[in-house]
Design a protein around this motif. Structure first.
Motif, PDB file in Angstrom:
ATOM      1  N   VAL A 265     -10.713  -3.921  44.724  1.00  0.00           N
ATOM      2  CA  VAL A 265     -11.366  -4.334  43.475  1.00  0.00           C
ATOM      3  C   VAL A 265     -11.705  -3.121  42.619  1.00  0.00           C
ATOM      4  O   VAL A 265     -11.514  -3.135  41.398  1.00  0.00           O
TER       5      VAL A 265
ATOM      6  N   ASP B 254      -5.853  -2.963  38.793  1.00  0.00           N
ATOM      7  CA  ASP B 254      -5.740  -3.854  37.643  1.00  0.00           C
ATOM      8  C   ASP B 254      -5.420  -5.267  38.107  1.00  0.00           C
ATOM      9  O   ASP B 254      -5.841  -6.246  37.498  1.00  0.00           O
ATOM     10  N   ARG B 255      -4.637  -5.351  39.201  1.00  0.00           N
ATOM     11  CA  ARG B 255      -4.345  -6.647  39.819  1.00  0.00           C
ATOM     12  C   ARG B 255      -4.295  -6.478  41.333  1.00  0.00           C
ATOM     13  O   ARG B 255      -3.842  -5.440  41.829  1.00  0.00           O
TER      14      ARG B 255
ATOM     15  N   ASP C 227      -6.211 -10.973  38.672  1.00  0.00           N
ATOM     16  CA  ASP C 227      -6.431  -9.980  37.626  1.00  0.00           C
ATOM     17  C   ASP C 227      -7.859  -9.446  37.725  1.00  0.00           C
ATOM     18  O   ASP C 227      -8.814 -10.226  37.831  1.00  0.00           O
ATOM     19  N   ILE C 228      -7.997  -8.130  37.666  1.00  0.00           N
ATOM     20  CA  ILE C 228      -9.309  -7.481  37.738  1.00  0.00           C
ATOM     21  C   ILE C 228      -9.680  -6.983  36.338  1.00  0.00           C
ATOM     22  O   ILE C 228      -9.184  -5.955  35.887  1.00  0.00           O
TER      23      ILE C 228
ATOM     24  N   ARG D 272     -19.208  -9.648  37.838  1.00  0.00           N
ATOM     25  CA  ARG D 272     -17.747  -9.779  37.843  1.00  0.00           C
ATOM     26  C   ARG D 272     -17.162  -9.136  39.097  1.00  0.00           C
ATOM     27  O   ARG D 272     -16.245  -9.687  39.715  1.00  0.00           O
ATOM     28  N   TYR D 273     -17.686  -7.982  39.457  1.00  0.00           N
ATOM     29  CA  TYR D 273     -17.233  -7.309  40.681  1.00  0.00           C
ATOM     30  C   TYR D 273     -17.481  -8.200  41.901  1.00  0.00           C
ATOM     31  O   TYR D 273     -16.605  -8.370  42.761  1.00  0.00           O
TER      32      TYR D 273
ATOM     33  N   TYR E 207     -14.902 -11.082  41.930  1.00  0.00           N
ATOM     34  CA  TYR E 207     -13.565 -10.679  42.381  1.00  0.00           C
ATOM     35  C   TYR E 207     -13.550 -10.431  43.886  1.00  0.00           C
ATOM     36  O   TYR E 207     -12.602 -10.815  44.589  1.00  0.00           O
ATOM     37  N   ARG E 208     -14.577  -9.778  44.373  1.00  0.00           N
ATOM     38  CA  ARG E 208     -14.683  -9.514  45.803  1.00  0.00           C
ATOM     39  C   ARG E 208     -14.706 -10.826  46.585  1.00  0.00           C
ATOM     40  O   ARG E 208     -14.047 -10.964  47.626  1.00  0.00           O
TER      41      ARG E 208
END
Length: 286
Positions: free
Chosen positions: A206, A210-211, A228-229, A245-246, A249-250
């Protein structure tokens, strides 16, 4: 909207390994387009074919079917346009830090750059990874993190179109790993390299990517999901620790990996029960 042509394209890749008349399907229908300057991470459980994908892009393996195109040219063999950094630094132990980079530069730029230009380029790349102070040291005289820095400098000195990283920080302690991750982010931001990295570390994926390309379990592994990050660069690991957001994604990556593990455990348990039953039957027959 007009989409730009992908810089790196993996198209319909299948990979089988055969031995003793038995064929094992490793990859099935792997498709991925990467834009120039992207940082892509491959993640998945052990045995899902991540390294096989990376080795096919590097030209170290030929896919059973399908193929790879880099900057408009088909990949059929290893080449200086794709530099690979292994988890093991792979430095030549009898050469100094400077000489380990020099050997690659001489190979790539022989007849294209003068000796003085080559020396300046070697020093530039070693300075970029903060290794200028150890030019005359042998690999045995420097730490594991420093060895990885030299390996990265050697790869960057080749001016590759694609930088391939196979768990480059996996063997390092947590503090060294974090510092080297920050260095790689800084270098990638400066050079705008196209990077494909294998990792087992969700936070690393993460932070750097970028992805994130998430692989399904093998055999016959494929790409299960691409995430997508959307985090601004430059990235600060401390600030991101409290960024929702982090965390999101995690959670997405962990959820994918956990779900794949849940699916594979019943199969593994069934195989174990079957094997145990076979051993028990053989014992009774004996």
């Amino acid at each position: 909207m007009i989409m730009s042509q992908p810089y790196l394209s993996i198209s319909r890749v299948d990979m089988d390994f055969s031995r003793g008349g038995v064929t094992n399907p490793v990859l099935r229908d792997v498709n991925l387009d990467v834009q120039r300057g992207e940082y892509i991470s491959l993640i998945g459980h052990s045995g899902c074919g991540k390294s096989t994908v990376l080795n096919i892009v590097a030209g170290l393996l030929r896919a059973t079917s399908g193929g790879v195109i880099v900057d408009g040219r088909e990949v059929n063999s290893p080449g200086p346009d794709r530099a690979l950094v292994f988890q093991n630094h792979s430095l030549l132990p009898w050469l100094t830090v400077y000489q380990n980079v020099e050997i690659a530069v001489q190979k790539i730029f022989k007849g294209k750059r003068s000796a003085a230009e080559q020396r300046d380029w070697i020093l530039h790349n070693l300075d970029m990874v903060s290794m200028s102070h150890a030019l005359d040291r042998l690999p045995a005289e420097i730490s594991g993190g420093m060895k990885q820095r030299v390996g990265i400098a050697r790869a960057l000195a080749m001016e590759p179109k694609v930088l391939l990283l196979d768990e480059p920080f996996g063997a390092l302690d947590a503090l060294t790993r974090a510092h080297l991750q920050d260095e790689v982010m800084r270098i990638q931001s400066e050079l705008q390299n196209t990077v494909m990295m294998i990792t087992h570390d969700v936070d690393e994926a993460v932070l750097l990517s970028d992805r994130i390309v998430m692989m399904t379990n093998g055999p016959s592994a494929t790409i299960g999901q691409v995430l997508d990050i959307d985090l601004p660069r430059p990235r600060d690991r401390l600030a991101l620790a409290d960024d929702p957001r982090y965390t999101h994604y995690r959670h997405e990556v962990l959820s994918f990996l956990y779900e794949k593990q849940r699916k594979v455990e019943p199969i593994a348990n069934a195989r174990a029960r079957g094997a145990a039953g076979t051993r028990e039957a053989a014992a009774l027959r004996a």
